[in-house]
Design an enzyme around this catalytic site. Structure first.
Site, mmCIF file in Angstrom:
data_model
loop_
_atom_site.group_PDB
_atom_site.id
_atom_site.type_symbol
_atom_site.label_atom_id
_atom_site.label_comp_id
_atom_site.label_asym_id
_atom_site.label_seq_id
_atom_site.Cartn_x
_atom_site.Cartn_y
_atom_site.Cartn_z
ATOM 1 N N TYR A 175 -6.187 6.169 4.991
ATOM 2 C CA TYR A 175 -6.312 5.188 3.909
ATOM 3 C C TYR A 175 -5.477 3.941 4.181
ATOM 4 O O TYR A 175 -5.969 2.815 4.104
ATOM 5 C CB TYR A 175 -5.900 5.784 2.561
ATOM 6 C CG TYR A 175 -5.720 4.696 1.528
ATOM 7 C CD1 TYR A 175 -6.822 4.073 0.969
ATOM 8 C CD2 TYR A 175 -4.443 4.229 1.187
ATOM 9 C CE1 TYR A 175 -6.677 3.028 0.066
ATOM 10 C CE2 TYR A 175 -4.290 3.184 0.286
ATOM 11 C CZ TYR A 175 -5.409 2.592 -0.269
ATOM 12 O OH TYR A 175 -5.262 1.538 -1.138
ATOM 13 N N ASP B 176 -9.178 5.938 -1.247
ATOM 14 C CA ASP B 176 -8.166 6.608 -2.071
ATOM 15 C C ASP B 176 -8.858 7.226 -3.279
ATOM 16 O O ASP B 176 -10.092 7.259 -3.365
ATOM 17 C CB ASP B 176 -7.059 5.639 -2.472
ATOM 18 C CG ASP B 176 -7.554 4.530 -3.398
ATOM 19 O OD1 ASP B 176 -8.779 4.436 -3.652
ATOM 20 O OD2 ASP B 176 -6.709 3.751 -3.889
ATOM 21 N N GLU C 95 0.827 -1.210 0.000
ATOM 22 C CA GLU C 95 0.000 0.000 0.000
ATOM 23 C C GLU C 95 0.863 1.263 0.000
ATOM 24 O O GLU C 95 0.511 2.258 -0.645
ATOM 25 C CB GLU C 95 -0.943 0.001 1.207
ATOM 26 C CG GLU C 95 -2.060 -1.029 1.126
ATOM 27 C CD GLU C 95 -2.988 -0.818 -0.066
ATOM 28 O OE1 GLU C 95 -3.040 0.303 -0.600
ATOM 29 O OE2 GLU C 95 -3.649 -1.789 -0.478
#
Length: 363
Positions: free
Chosen positions: A126, A144, A43
């Protein structure tokens, strides 16, 4: 906002979305298991970077630092080298700092609660939501740009996604519609839908597995959403750089400051151009005045490099030359062999300079 989700048959939407993801999801290396560390690394890498670009970096990074312990104990230089070319280097510095905290404070186990995980450096809402939902099955939103685009169309949300305040609107929407049975697949499916089907321009609505749930499609406004104001124009900076060699065949490299753009990366000497001084003279004066290094620059530049950041564009005129006399090596200025040079982490723009220089040597 509430009315938008009320028009949605949430259970059917969840089923259609998740079933599509089960059948169509891309075979990505970080989906092999639900290891929180690997999810975390992926991520961070995926922020502002395309999936196809990330895959080889992820594989190499995990091979080099397969566990939290390995990354926590690694020296920064080797971590930056493994990240070299991905850009946004503060991401990996924050990642290593947070991994060290997990190693020391949480006995090497990534926290599984929103309260704890959000305290880690570089872990925003996020990233926290992605790790918690994907690795731990916690029904937390992971919002996102992809997710905001998808939901703005499905729920006809007209809030400007360029505004930070809008994220709360989309997070609340996800909380209302997220699958509590399978939050991992639900969040990943929203991201996947945005990447493959519900793209920024010309969304493939006829292929969309949740088209019948999409208010934007029903109302014919899918191409008007999301609302996003344009960014300010980027700033252009003209630089002159030089690849320098001494009589022993060693190259001069310089370390960038600890703070700011591309912090702690290595580079070839460079300085901003001036309208009043010739490029060759300004780089000579810079090295003489700031580092007491005397150089002789070759007549013609070897290449011009342009590198675009999110807020800035560098236009770099690149020369070659030789060092006259001695160099007083310091922590931020070194002479290295070609073999040693390859072990240091350089920004992409300076990697391009080196490739240009190498191509000339081959000729």
């Amino acid at each position: 906002m509430i009315s938008s989700t009320e028009r949605l048959n949430i259970e059917e939407f969840q089923n259609d979305l998740i079933n599509w993801f089960k059948a169509e999801q891309r075979d990505l290396p970080w989906r092999k298991d639900q290891d929180p560390y690997k999810v975390w690394v992926s991520e961070i890498m995926l922020q502002q970077t395309r999936v196809d670009t990330v895959i080889p970096y992820f594989n190499r990074f995990i091979e080099k630092f397969p566990t939290i312990e390995k990354l926590a104990e690694a020296d920064e230089e080797s971590v930056l080298k493994a990240w070299e070319g991905l850009g946004y280097y503060s991401r990996v510095r924050n990642l290593q700092s947070a991994v060290r905290e997990v190693h020391e404070t949480y006995n090497g186990t990534v926290p599984d609660t929103p309260e704890e995980i959000k305290t880690l450096k570089g872990v925003g809402p996020y990233t926290a939501g992605a790790i918690l939902s994907i690795a731990y099955g916690v029904p937390e939103p992971a919002v996102d740009g992809n997710v905001m685009r998808v939901l703005s169309r499905i729920l006809t949300i007209w809030d400007d996604i360029a505004k930070a305040s809008s994220r709360k609107v989309f997070e609340e929407a996800v909380r209302q519609i997220i699958s509590h049975d399978n939050p991992s697949f639900f969040n990943q499916a929203l991201m996947e839908l945005g990447a493959l089907i519900c793209t920024p321009t010309s969304p493939s609505c006829l292929l969309c597995p949740v088209r019948e749930h999409c208010n934007g499609f029903m109302e014919g406004v899918q191409n008007q959403l999301p609302v996003k104001t344009k960014k300010k124009s980027t700033r252009h900076v003209e630089l002159v750089a030089v690849i320098l060699k001494n009589t022993e065949g060693k190259y001069l490299i310089h370390k960038r400051p600890e703070q700011g753009l591309l912090a702690n990366l290595w580079e070839f000497p460079n300085v901003e151009k001036s309208n009043l001084i010739k490029p060759k003279n300004i780089i000579q004066d810079y090295l003489k005045n700031d580092f007491d290094i005397t150089i002789q620059i070759d007549k013609e530049s070897i290449t011009n490099i342009q590198h675009v950041f999110s807020h800035l564009t560098w236009d770099i005129e690149v020369y070659t030359g030789k060092i006259i006399g001695q160099v007083k090596e310091e922590n931020n200025m070194k002479l290295v062999t070609e073999e040693e040079l390859l072990s240091y982490a350089f920004p992409v723009s300076h990697q391009k300079m080196w490739k240009g220089y190498q191509s000339i040597l081959v000729k």
